[in-house]
Enzyme design. Structure first.
Site, mmCIF file in Angstrom:
data_model
loop_
_atom_site.group_PDB
_atom_site.id
_atom_site.type_symbol
_atom_site.label_atom_id
_atom_site.label_comp_id
_atom_site.label_asym_id
_atom_site.label_seq_id
_atom_site.Cartn_x
_atom_site.Cartn_y
_atom_site.Cartn_z
ATOM 1 N N HIS A 1 64.440 125.257 107.174
ATOM 2 C CA HIS A 1 65.175 124.390 106.239
ATOM 3 C C HIS A 1 64.317 123.186 105.896
ATOM 4 O O HIS A 1 63.515 122.732 106.693
ATOM 5 C CB HIS A 1 66.494 123.926 106.856
ATOM 6 C CG HIS A 1 66.327 123.318 108.210
ATOM 7 N ND1 HIS A 1 66.196 124.083 109.354
ATOM 8 C CD2 HIS A 1 66.234 122.031 108.615
ATOM 9 C CE1 HIS A 1 66.034 123.286 110.395
ATOM 10 N NE2 HIS A 1 66.033 122.033 109.977
ATOM 11 N N GLY B 1 59.195 120.159 116.549
ATOM 12 C CA GLY B 1 60.481 119.460 116.488
ATOM 13 C C GLY B 1 61.593 120.235 115.806
ATOM 14 O O GLY B 1 62.650 119.682 115.544
ATOM 15 N N GLN B 2 61.348 121.542 115.515
ATOM 16 C CA GLN B 2 62.405 122.335 114.884
ATOM 17 C C GLN B 2 63.506 122.605 115.909
ATOM 18 O O GLN B 2 63.265 123.190 116.958
ATOM 19 C CB GLN B 2 61.836 123.667 114.356
ATOM 20 C CG GLN B 2 62.877 124.501 113.616
ATOM 21 C CD GLN B 2 62.301 125.803 113.053
ATOM 22 O OE1 GLN B 2 61.133 126.144 113.271
ATOM 23 N NE2 GLN B 2 63.119 126.537 112.329
ATOM 24 N N HIS C 1 64.256 119.193 104.839
ATOM 25 C CA HIS C 1 65.028 117.947 104.887
ATOM 26 C C HIS C 1 64.692 117.122 103.649
ATOM 27 O O HIS C 1 63.522 116.998 103.279
ATOM 28 C CB HIS C 1 64.610 117.089 106.089
ATOM 29 C CG HIS C 1 64.990 117.636 107.422
ATOM 30 N ND1 HIS C 1 65.991 117.095 108.183
ATOM 31 C CD2 HIS C 1 64.487 118.668 108.146
ATOM 32 C CE1 HIS C 1 66.089 117.758 109.331
ATOM 33 N NE2 HIS C 1 65.184 118.715 109.335
ATOM 34 N N VAL D 1 66.848 123.750 114.803
ATOM 35 C CA VAL D 1 67.647 124.887 114.338
ATOM 36 C C VAL D 1 66.676 125.973 113.856
ATOM 37 O O VAL D 1 65.935 125.756 112.894
ATOM 38 C CB VAL D 1 68.599 124.472 113.190
ATOM 39 C CG1 VAL D 1 69.367 125.678 112.670
ATOM 40 C CG2 VAL D 1 69.570 123.392 113.675
HETATM 41 P P1 AMP Z 1 65.287 120.356 112.647
HETATM 42 O O1 AMP Z 1 64.963 119.469 113.805
HETATM 43 O O2 AMP Z 1 64.321 120.231 111.508
HETATM 44 O O3 AMP Z 1 65.539 121.794 113.078
HETATM 45 O O4 AMP Z 1 66.637 119.777 112.072
HETATM 46 C C1 AMP Z 1 67.883 120.310 112.328
HETATM 47 C C2 AMP Z 1 68.871 119.417 111.641
HETATM 48 O O5 AMP Z 1 70.080 120.136 111.496
HETATM 49 C C3 AMP Z 1 69.195 118.138 112.436
HETATM 50 O O6 AMP Z 1 68.873 117.002 111.633
HETATM 51 C C4 AMP Z 1 70.689 118.266 112.704
HETATM 52 O O7 AMP Z 1 71.355 117.039 112.611
HETATM 53 C C5 AMP Z 1 71.130 119.243 111.638
HETATM 54 N N1 AMP Z 1 72.297 120.031 111.975
HETATM 55 C C6 AMP Z 1 72.531 120.721 113.115
HETATM 56 N N2 AMP Z 1 73.720 121.348 113.045
HETATM 57 C C7 AMP Z 1 74.233 121.062 111.826
HETATM 58 C C8 AMP Z 1 75.436 121.405 111.149
HETATM 59 N N3 AMP Z 1 76.368 122.177 111.715
HETATM 60 N N4 AMP Z 1 75.633 120.946 109.898
HETATM 61 C C9 AMP Z 1 74.719 120.152 109.317
HETATM 62 N N5 AMP Z 1 73.565 119.784 109.897
HETATM 63 C C10 AMP Z 1 73.327 120.230 111.133
#
Ligand code: AMP
Length: 142
Positions: free
Chosen positions: A100, A93-94, A102, A96
């Protein structure tokens, strides 16, 4: 210039609501929060995957995550508990590809559920659990 949205934020070239800037990590609000105070702890270095994160950076990520949560707990943000999680790899589910953590505050009856599908490997005998433990323990020695 990097195309990574988090690298841009780290470089000060992307908009973010920052709660912390430290030596090797920063923390800012998730743009699409599951609850108020949903924070992401992001290393300055573009590590795509959890396995690649240098240990001192990993330590700072966890330390900052704890401080952020402690701050939320003492603020007026609703927080009876929290999910602290990291999705590693697309299959997990990653979204980005810049690792990081959460920190997602939770409160009673907030309507969210966390977890897996409910499907478990059936009949995990002690023998099979021990076999899997050995696979991992042996690999950790290498
Ligand atoms: P993941 O699914 O763990 O990769 O989570 C990525 C998270 O990054 C998601 O919850 C998005 O809402 C968040 N996200 C994506 N782009 C941005 C951004 N520009 N600023 C802050 N959060 C972001």
């Amino acid at each position: 210039m990097s195309e990574c949205v988090f690298c841009k934020i780290v470089a000060g070239e992307g908009e973010a609501s920052v709660v912390h800037r430290g030596g090797s990590v920063m923390a800012f609000l998730d743009i699409n929060p599951i609850n108020q105070g949903h924070v992401l702890v992001v290393p300055h270095i573009h590590y795509e995957r959890f396995s690649n994160v240098d240990v001192p950076v990993l330590g700072e990520m966890m330390h900052v995550a704890q401080r952020v949560l402690q701050a939320i707990e003492t603020s007026k943000i609703a927080c009876d508990g929290a999910n602290i999680f990291l999705s590693d790899g697309e299959v997990a589910g990653q979204e980005v590809p810049h690792t990081h953590l959460h920190i997602a505050p939770r409160f009673k009856e907030d309507g969210h559920r966390m977890g897996f599908s409910g499907i478990h490997l059936g009949g995990a005998s002690r023998e099979s659990l021990n076999g899997t433990a050995k696979l991992i323990a042996d690999a950790m020695k290498r």
